[in-house]
Design a protein around this motif. Structure first.
Motif, mmCIF file in Angstrom:
data_model
loop_
_atom_site.group_PDB
_atom_site.id
_atom_site.type_symbol
_atom_site.label_atom_id
_atom_site.label_comp_id
_atom_site.label_asym_id
_atom_site.label_seq_id
_atom_site.Cartn_x
_atom_site.Cartn_y
_atom_site.Cartn_z
ATOM 1 N N ARG A 57 0.835 -1.205 0.000
ATOM 2 C CA ARG A 57 0.000 0.000 0.000
ATOM 3 C C ARG A 57 0.869 1.254 0.000
ATOM 4 N NH1 ARG A 57 -2.690 -1.320 3.988
ATOM 5 N NH2 ARG A 57 -4.606 -2.099 3.014
ATOM 6 N N ILE A 74 2.527 1.816 -3.482
ATOM 7 C CA ILE A 74 1.580 2.371 -4.453
ATOM 8 C C ILE A 74 1.356 3.852 -4.176
ATOM 9 C CG2 ILE A 74 -0.803 2.282 -5.282
ATOM 10 C CD1 ILE A 74 -0.714 -0.767 -4.660
ATOM 11 N N ALA A 75 1.149 4.193 -2.915
ATOM 12 C CA ALA A 75 0.851 5.584 -2.549
ATOM 13 C C ALA A 75 2.005 6.514 -2.879
ATOM 14 C CB ALA A 75 0.502 5.671 -1.070
ATOM 15 N N GLU A 80 2.270 7.080 -6.618
ATOM 16 C CA GLU A 80 1.207 7.960 -7.106
ATOM 17 C C GLU A 80 1.526 9.413 -6.772
ATOM 18 O OE1 GLU A 80 -3.663 8.178 -7.247
ATOM 19 O OE2 GLU A 80 -2.697 6.995 -5.658
ATOM 20 N N LEU A 128 -5.672 -6.306 -0.964
ATOM 21 C CA LEU A 128 -5.357 -4.911 -1.260
ATOM 22 C C LEU A 128 -5.864 -4.502 -2.640
ATOM 23 C CD1 LEU A 128 -3.891 -2.233 -0.644
ATOM 24 C CD2 LEU A 128 -1.775 -3.303 -1.455
ATOM 25 N N LEU A 129 -5.963 -5.458 -3.548
ATOM 26 C CA LEU A 129 -6.430 -5.128 -4.897
ATOM 27 C C LEU A 129 -7.879 -4.660 -4.892
ATOM 28 C CD1 LEU A 129 -4.779 -8.004 -6.967
ATOM 29 C CD2 LEU A 129 -4.105 -5.589 -6.880
ATOM 30 N N GLU A 142 -8.938 -2.474 -2.981
ATOM 31 C CA GLU A 142 -8.817 -1.026 -2.801
ATOM 32 C C GLU A 142 -8.263 -0.348 -4.054
ATOM 33 O OE1 GLU A 142 -6.228 -0.280 0.490
ATOM 34 O OE2 GLU A 142 -7.138 -1.857 1.743
ATOM 35 N N GLN A 143 -7.694 -1.140 -4.954
ATOM 36 C CA GLN A 143 -7.033 -0.616 -6.158
ATOM 37 C C GLN A 143 -7.598 -1.329 -7.382
ATOM 38 O OE1 GLN A 143 -4.850 1.860 -6.167
ATOM 39 N NE2 GLN A 143 -4.495 2.040 -3.965
ATOM 40 N N ARG A 169 -8.008 -0.706 -10.398
ATOM 41 C CA ARG A 169 -7.361 -0.569 -11.697
ATOM 42 C C ARG A 169 -6.116 -1.442 -11.823
ATOM 43 N NH1 ARG A 169 -4.590 2.985 -13.059
ATOM 44 N NH2 ARG A 169 -4.120 4.030 -11.081
ATOM 45 N N LEU A 170 -5.635 -1.987 -10.704
ATOM 46 C CA LEU A 170 -4.332 -2.619 -10.677
ATOM 47 C C LEU A 170 -4.405 -4.130 -10.483
ATOM 48 C CD1 LEU A 170 -2.439 -0.103 -8.343
ATOM 49 C CD2 LEU A 170 -2.290 -0.242 -10.844
#
Length: 427
Positions: A199, A202-203, A206, A251-252, A254-255, A257-258
Motif C-alpha cells: 500500500r 503504491i501511494a 502515485e 489490497l487489490l 482497494e485498487q 485498476r491494478l
C-alpha cells in the motif's frame, strides 16, 4: 486473445473471470520460436520481455540493442507465420541495475538512454525498477527515492513516445521481487509482501508521479511488482501458498485498476499458476524454467546421439558447455556453492539455470549445431525417446526433427502457463 489484454487484466479479475498472460523472459532463439509458434497456432497474443542486463542500448550480454531484439523476434515470427501485431514487447527491470557500480548520476543517465531506446523500438510494457543503490549508496533505497528515479525514467519514456507518435507505454512499478534469475542458496521459506508495504509503495509512486506531472502515466500503470511467496533456488522451489497471500491480494479490492505481477514463477505447478492468476497475479514471468527445459532436452539428445551416431563421441555437447563455463566463470561463480562436484552439478543442472548465459556463445552454438546435424538424418528409436526424453516421447510423431524435439520440450512448459492464464483457449 484481445490485443488490449494488458489493460483488461484488472477488469477480468473484478468480473470473476480472470485471465492472465505469460511473460516470456528469454532471448534464446528456441524458446522464442516455441512461444511464437504456440501463439501462431492459437492466433493469440504473446508477451516477450527483455531484461536490462540482457538487452540495452549498449548491447547487454546478448549483444543486442532493443531495436536488434525486436528485429530478431520479428524474423522468427515471420518464419512461424505470426503477424507482428500479435507480439507485445516488454522491458523488464529497466533502471540503473547494469551500471549500479557507477555513481548514481551516471548510472541514471545510462538508464534513461536505455528506456528511451526501448520505447523508441516499440516496447510497450515498461517495468521501471530503480530500487538498487549505486556507487556510494545503500544497497536498498527508500521508497521515495525509488519512486523519484522511476518518475525520471517515465518522463523520458513519455517524451520518446510522443515524439515518435507511438502509443503511450503502459507501466509496471514496484520493486519487491525475488532475486533476478533465482536465489543463489537453498530456501526454506519466502514471506509474501505485506499489505502495508504494498500500500505504501503504491501511494508514494502515485504522489511522486503527480508531483512530476505524470498523473496520466500513473493511470496507465497496470501492475505493481510484489512478492507473492514464490521463488526457486539452485535446487529447490518454494511453492505458492494462497492462504499466506490473502492480506496482500485483498489490497487489490482497494485498487481496482491494478493487478500484481509475479516474478520467478518458474517451476510452479499448473495449479499454483492458476491460483496466482485467480488471486490477482495474472502476469506470470518465466525465463529460467524455459531454458532449463531446453537444456534438459538438449542434453538428452546429446546422450541419444552418443548412443546411436557412430563417431559422435561421448556427450560432446555437455563437455563443450563445461569448457565454456569454466573458461568464463563470471556468470555462475558466486551464485553456486559447495565443493567441486557440487559446483559441477550446479553448472549444468541448477534450477537457477545460469548455463543460459552461455548458449549464444560461438563454441556453445557450434556444439549445438553439431548435435543437430548428427541427428538430422537419423531415426531416433522410440525406446530411446522413452529412456531419455519421456516427457516428450508421446509427442514423438509430431517432433520428427531434433529442432522440433527441443521446441516440444519448451512448449510443454508454455502449455502449462497457457492453461493457467487462459484455460478456455489452452491447447
Amino acid at each position: 486473445m484481445n490485443r488490449d489484454i494488458l489493460t483488461l487484466l484488472a477488469s477480468t479479475r473484478l468480473s470473476g473471470n480472470p485471465i492472465g498472460i505469460t511473460s516470456v523472459c528469454s532471448a534464446h532463439p528456441t524458446v522464442l520460436r516455441a512461444a511464437l509458434r504456440r501463439a501462431a497456432r492459437g492466433d493469440r497474443d504473446v508477451l516477450i520481455e527483455a531484461t536490462c542486463n540482457q538487452v540495452n542500448h549498449l548491447g547487454g550480454y546478448t549483444g543486442m540493442t532493443p531495436r536488434d531484439f525486436v528485429g530478431f523476434v520479428y524474423r522468427i515470427a515471420a518464419e512461424e507465420g505470426l503477424e507482428r501485431g500479435r507480439i507485445i514487447f516488454g522491458g523488464d527491470h529497466l533502471g540503473p541495475n547494469p551500471w549500479r557500480k557507477e555513481p548514481p548520476g551516471e548510472a541514471m543517465e545510462k538508464a534513461i538512454s536505455m528506456v528511451e531506446a526501448y520505447v523508441a523500438s516499440g516496447f510497450r510494457k515498461i517495468h521501471l525498477d530503480a530500487s538498487m543503490g549505486c556507487a556510494g549508496e545503500p544497497a536498498a533505497l527508500d521508497d521515495r527515492t525509488i519512486a523519484q528515479r522511476a518518475a525520471r525514467l517515465a518522463l523520458a519514456a513519455e517524451a520518446v513516445a510522443r515524439a515518435a507518435n507511438l502509443p503511450p507505454p503502459v507501466y509496471v512499478l514496484g520493486t519487491e521481487v525475488p532475486i533476478p534469475g533465482g536465489a543463489d542458496h537453498a530456501l526454506n521459506d519466502i514471506e509474501p509482501t505485506s499489505a502495508f508495504a504494498a500500500r505504501a509503495t503504491i501511494a508514494v509512486h502515485e504522489d511522486v508521479f503527480r508531483e512530476a506531472n505524470l498523473s496520466d502515466a500513473f493511470l496507465r500503470t497496470i501492475a505493481f511488482v510484489v512478492q507473492p511467496g514464490v521463488e526457486f533456488g539452485s535446487d529447490n522451489v518454494i511453492a505458492y501458498r494462497p492462504e499466506r497471500a490473502l492480506a496482500l491480494t485483498s489490497l487489490l479490492d482497494e485498487q481496482p485498476r491494478l493487478v500484481f505481477e509475479a516474478h520467478s514463477t518458474d517451476y510452479q505447478t499448473g495449479d499454483a499458476l492458476a491460483s496466482l492468476v485467480r488471486d490477482g497475479f495474472p502476469i506470470l514471468k518465466v525465463g529460467p524454467g524455459l531454458t532449463f527445459a531446453y537444456r534438459e532436452a538438449a542434453y538428452a539428445l546429446d546422450m541419444i546421439a552418443s548412443e546411436i551416431v557412430p563417431g559422435y563421441g561421448e556427450r560432446p555437447l555437455a563437455k563443450a558447455m563445461e569448457t565454456v563455463m569454466m573458461a568464463s566463470p563470471a556468470d555462475w561463480r558466486g551464485h553456486y556453492h559447495g565443493d567441486e562436484n557440487a559446483l559441477r552439478l550446479q553448472r549444468h543442472y541448477s534450477y537457477s539455470d545460469r548455463i543460459r548465459y552461455y548458449w549464444n556463445g560461438p563454441e556453445a552454438d557450434a556444439a549445438v549445431q553439431a548435435l543437430l546435424e548428427a541427428l538430422r538424418r537419423v531415426r531416433i528409436p522410440e525406446t530411446l525417446m522413452h529412456q531419455y526424453l519421456p516427457q516428450v516421447s508421446h509427442d514423438f510423431s509430431a517432433a520428427g526433427t531434433p529442432e522440433d524435439i527441443l521446441i516440444a520440450a519448451v512448449d510443454r512448459v508454455l502449455a502449462v502457463y497457457e492453461a493457467a492464464t487462459n484455460p478456455a483457449s489452452a491447447a
